[in-house]
Design a protein around this motif. Structure first.
Motif, short mmCIF file in Angstrom:
data_model
loop_
_atom_site.label_atom_id
_atom_site.label_comp_id
_atom_site.label_asym_id
_atom_site.label_seq_id
_atom_site.Cartn_x
_atom_site.Cartn_y
_atom_site.Cartn_z
N VAL A 95 18.25 50.07 0.49
CA VAL A 95 17.88 48.88 -0.28
C VAL A 95 16.38 48.88 -0.57
N LEU A 96 15.59 49.25 0.43
CA LEU A 96 14.14 49.26 0.25
C LEU A 96 13.73 50.33 -0.78
N GLN A 97 14.43 51.45 -0.81
CA GLN A 97 14.13 52.48 -1.80
C GLN A 97 14.34 51.95 -3.22
N VAL A 98 15.36 51.12 -3.40
CA VAL A 98 15.60 50.52 -4.71
C VAL A 98 14.46 49.59 -5.08
N ARG A 99 13.91 48.92 -4.08
CA ARG A 99 12.79 48.01 -4.34
C ARG A 99 11.56 48.75 -4.85
N PHE A 100 11.37 50.01 -4.45
CA PHE A 100 10.23 50.77 -4.96
C PHE A 100 10.28 50.80 -6.49
#
Length: 224
Positions: A95-100
């Motif tokens: 999920v955090l990678q998508v936020r990048f």
């Protein structure tokens, strides 16, 4: 002779009305909708038709049917409902990678807009975030932080961008985020927050993106 267009099934019409009611805020996320008898009387439909409509909306993630309890609103749109179900099947790291991708592009576009009212609102949210962190009110801190990032997405000027971002809901800042807080974690990191607002105010899109990346790198470093 032209044929009369076929009318959609009644359950689809009822579903559309229920979905519109949710979108317009009649029932908020987490709230239980009225019981079947009340909705049947209001819409003039049978129990079977109503249940078919509710079942269809439950499959999209908008409603959650709890046996013996009632039907609750889970999301305000199909994209939000579907996204939240999908996101919960993936790790926090994913999920955090998508936020990048989302956060950096939102920051770039927000900096190009440079709206003074948006900047004022962002600074107010950061003040609330700081106060909540200092008082160790973690739920309030997470909520203010989430609203801040969502406001940046809205400031991008791309409705689809903010709609996708909003679809994450508590996947970004839910109970898991609060439970992950450890001694030494900086809940008021300036990178990606105060420094981001400064970059937006200066109209520096690349500086805005850089500070977002530093913030997300920091968050990633605290992942288990």
């Amino acid at each position: 002779m032209s044929k009369t267009p076929l009318r959609p099934p009644l359950s689809e019409e009822v579903g559309a009305k229920l979905q519109a009611a949710v979108a317009q805020g009649r029932w908020k996320v987490g709230e239980r909708i009225p019981a079947e008898p009340a909705l049947m009387a209001e819409m003039g439909v049978s129990r079977g038709t109503l249940r078919e409509a509710i079942k269809a909306l439950a499959s999209t993630g908008i409603f959650e049917v709890r046996r013996g309890d009632g039907t609750y609103v889970r999301a305000t749109s199909e994209i939000s409902g579907t996204a939240q179900r999908v996101f919960r099947d993936h790790s926090d790291q994913d999920v955090l990678q998508v936020r990048f991708a989302l956060d950096t592009q939102s920051a770039r576009l927000a900096a190009k807009a440079g709206d003074a009212k948006v900047i004022e609102k962002l600074r107010t949210l950061l003040s609330q975030r700081s106060e909540a962190w200092e008082s160790r009110d973690f739920p309030a801190w997470a909520q203010a932080d989430w609203k801040f990032h969502l406001e940046v997405a809205r400031a991008s000027g791309v409705p689809l961008m903010s709609e996708i971002y909003e679809s994450f809901g508590d996947v970004f800042h839910g109970t898991k985020m609060v439970q992950r807080l450890s001694d030494g974690f900086d809940g008021c990191l300036h990178e990606g927050h105060e420094s981001l607002v400064d970059a937006i105010q200066a109209g520096d899109s690349e500086a805005a993106a850089r500070t977002v990346i530093k913030n997300l790198d920091y968050c990633m470093s605290w992942m288990p």
